[in-house]
Design an enzyme around this catalytic site. Structure first.
Site, mmCIF file in Angstrom:
data_model
loop_
_atom_site.group_PDB
_atom_site.id
_atom_site.type_symbol
_atom_site.label_atom_id
_atom_site.label_comp_id
_atom_site.label_asym_id
_atom_site.label_seq_id
_atom_site.Cartn_x
_atom_site.Cartn_y
_atom_site.Cartn_z
ATOM 1 C CG ASP A 249 37.831 45.314 44.116
ATOM 2 O OD1 ASP A 249 38.637 45.861 43.339
ATOM 3 O OD2 ASP A 249 37.805 45.601 45.329
ATOM 4 C CE LYS B 16 36.387 48.510 43.214
ATOM 5 N NZ LYS B 16 37.658 48.456 42.485
#
Ligand code: GLU
Length: 418
Positions: free
Chosen positions: A148, A108
Site C-alpha cells: 500500500d 489492512k
C-alpha cells in the site's frame, strides 16, 4: 473505542455503509456486525537504528471481515498511520473485495513511520520485526498482506522471508505484490493504475467520450498514479497534469509520460521536468479536465475545495480521497465520482490472481492477467452503474449497496447474521 472509530475516514466510511444499507433495506444485524472490525492487533516494533539507538514504532493489523474468504489487504508505512485510519481502510477492503466478486475478506495493516527517513537496513529490520509480531495472525489461508502507500515488492519479499523462516518452509502465498522472481504475478505492479484506466474508459463511455479524446489530471505519481498515467498516455489520452510530493506539473498539450517516467526513475521526483509548467497540488485538483484521478491519500477533495472542482469525472485511485461533504457538493455540480472500491480494485484483483497462481504453482502471461482484470473491472462497473441508475443514487452509494448485498447473502448463508 474512540481510537478505533473516531477518525474522519472511519466515520465517513460508516456513513456510506449506513446510507447504502438503507437503500437496500440491509438487515440491521448485518449492519451491526460490519460497523466494527473482527479483530484488531496493535504491536510495538523495536528497531535498532543505524546509529545504535533503539526506536519503537507502532504497528497495526486490523482484520475487518472474513465472511467471503481469508482476510486480505495492504500494509501502509506513513507518518500519519493510526488505528482508526487502518480500521477504516480494512473495512474498505471488505467492501472492495465483495464488490470485485473475490473470495476474500478485508484487512489492512500499517506502521506509523516515514519510510523516507529510514535507511534500507532500518526498513528491512522494521519490516521483519513487524511481520514477526503479526505472524500468528497471517498466512496464505488466513490473512494475506500486500503493498500500500509507502511499501512495495521489496517490503513483501522481506515479509515472505520472515514468515517462511518462522514456519520452516517457503510460503509464497502469504503475501501478494511480491517480486516476480519469488512468486509474484506479471502485471501486479501496474494493476491498480490499469484498473483506474479501465474504470475511466467505462465512465467516459457514459458521457459519449473516448480515452483518446479525453484530458486527464492525475494527483500522485506513485504506484497507482504513475501506472494510470502510463496506460492512459499509451491509449492516447492527454495527461495534462500530474503531481507528487515535490509539486505538480502542467502542460495544456499533454505531458510526455514516457519521458516523465524515465525522468522519475533517475531523479525520484517529478520536480524540474522540462516542458511543463509548475503548479501546486491544489491547482491540479481544480483544473478543467474530463477526468481527475486522485491517486494518493484520503481526504484531498473536501467541503473547502469541492465547489471549485471542474472535472467532469473523478476516478478515485486512492482510498477515500473524497469526503462525504464533498460528495454532496460534487453531486450538485453533476460531477460523476467513480468510487474507490470500484476504481482502485485492480490492485487487489491482481493480488487475488497472484495468490491463485501461487497456490496452484501455475503462472499466467501478462496478457492473461490484463484481460482478466479488464473483464472484472468492466463487469463491476456495469453492476454498479445498473444499481445507481435503478435506485437513482450516485455511484458511491450504488457500489456500496452492491457490495453489501453480496456480503449479506453470504453472512446469512453462514449463519452469521441472524
Ligand atoms: N493496497 C491495495 C488496496 O488498497 C491492494 C491490497 C491488496 O492487494 O491486498 O486495495
Amino acid at each position: 473505542m474512540e481510537a478505533l472509530t473516531g477518525g474522519a475516514l472511519y466515520q465517513n466510511t460508516m456513513k456510506i455503509v449506513e446510507d447504502a444499507g438503507k437503500l437496500v433495506s440491509l438487515s440491521p444485524n448485518v449492519l451491526e456486525r460490519l460497523k466494527l472490525p473482527r479483530r484488531t492487533l496493535v504491536v510495538s516494533v523495536p528497531v535498532k537504528m543505524d546509529d545504535g539507538r533503539v526506536k519503537v514504532f507502532t504497528g497495526y493489523r486490523v482484520q475487518h471481515n472474513q465472511t467471503l474468504g481469508p482476510f486480505k489487504g495492504g500494509i501502509r508505512y506513513h507518518q500519519q498511520v493510526d488505528l482508526s485510519e487502518v480500521a477504516a481502510l480494512a473495512a474498505l477492503m471488505t467492501f472492495k473485495n465483495s464488490l470485485m466478486n473475490l473470495p476474500l475478506g478485508g484487512a489492512k495493516g500499517g506502521v506509523q513511520v516515514d519510510p523516507n527517513k529510514l535507511s534500507k537496513a532500518e526498513l528491512e529490520s522494521l519490516t521483519r520485526r513487524f511481520t514477526s509480531e503479526i505472524s500468528p495472525f497471517i498466512g496464505p489461508d488466513k490473512d494475506i498482506p500486500a503493498p500500500d502507500v509507502g511499501t512495495d515488492s521489496q517490503t513483501m519479499a522481506w515479509m515472505l522471508d520472515t514468515f517462511s523462516l518462522e514456519s520452516g518452509f517457503s510460503q509464497t502465498g502469504v503475501v501478494t505484490g511480491k517480486p516476480i522472481e519469488i512468486g509474484g504475478s506479471l502485471g501486479r505492479e501496474a494493476a491498480t493504475g490499469l484498473g483506474v484506466i479501465y474504470a475511466t474508459e467505462k465512465a467516459l463511455e457514459k458521457l459519449n467520450k473516448r480515452l483518446s479524446d479525453a484530458t486527464l489530471a492525475i494527483q500522485g505519481f506513485g504506484k497507482v498514479g504513475m501506472f494510470a498515467a502510463i496506460e492512459g498516455y499509451a491509449k492516447g489520452a492527454r495527461v495534462v497534469a500530474v503531481s507528487d510530493v515535490s509539486g505538480a506539473l502542467y502542460n495544456e498539450r499533454g505531458l510526455n509520460i514516457a519521458e516523465l517516467s524515465r525522468f522519475v526513475k533517475e531523479k525520484k521526483v517529478i520536480k524540474d521536468f522540462p516542458d511543463a509548467q509548475a503548479i501546486t497540488n491544489e491547482e491540479l485538483l481544480l483544473l478543467s479536465v474530463d477526468v481527475l484521478a486522485p491517486c494518493a491519500l484520503e481526504g484531498v477533495i473536501h467541503a473547502g475545495n469541492a465547489k471549485k472542482v471542474k472535472a467532469k469525472i473523478i476516478v478515485e485511485g486512492a482510498n477515500g480521497p473524497t469526503t462525504r461533504d464533498a460528495d454532496e457538493i460534487l453531486d450538485g455540480l453533476g460531477c460523476m465520482v467513480v468510487p474507490d472500491i470500484l476504481a482502485n480494485g485492480g490492485g487487489v484483483v491482481v493480488s487475488y490472481f497472484e495468490w491463485v497462481q501461487d497456490i496452484s504453482w501455475l503462472f499466467w502471461t501478462e496478457d492473461e492477467v490484463r484481460n482478466k482484470l479488464r473483464e472484472v473491472i468492466y463487469k463491476s462497473f456495469d453492476k454498479v452503474w445498473a444499481m445507481s441508475e435503478t435506485s437513482k443514487v450516485n455511484m458511491r452509494t450504488g457500489a456500496m449497496a452492491t457490495s453489501l448485498l453480496r456480503l449479506e447473502r453470504a453472512m446469512k448463508l453462514r449463519g452469521q447474521a441472524w
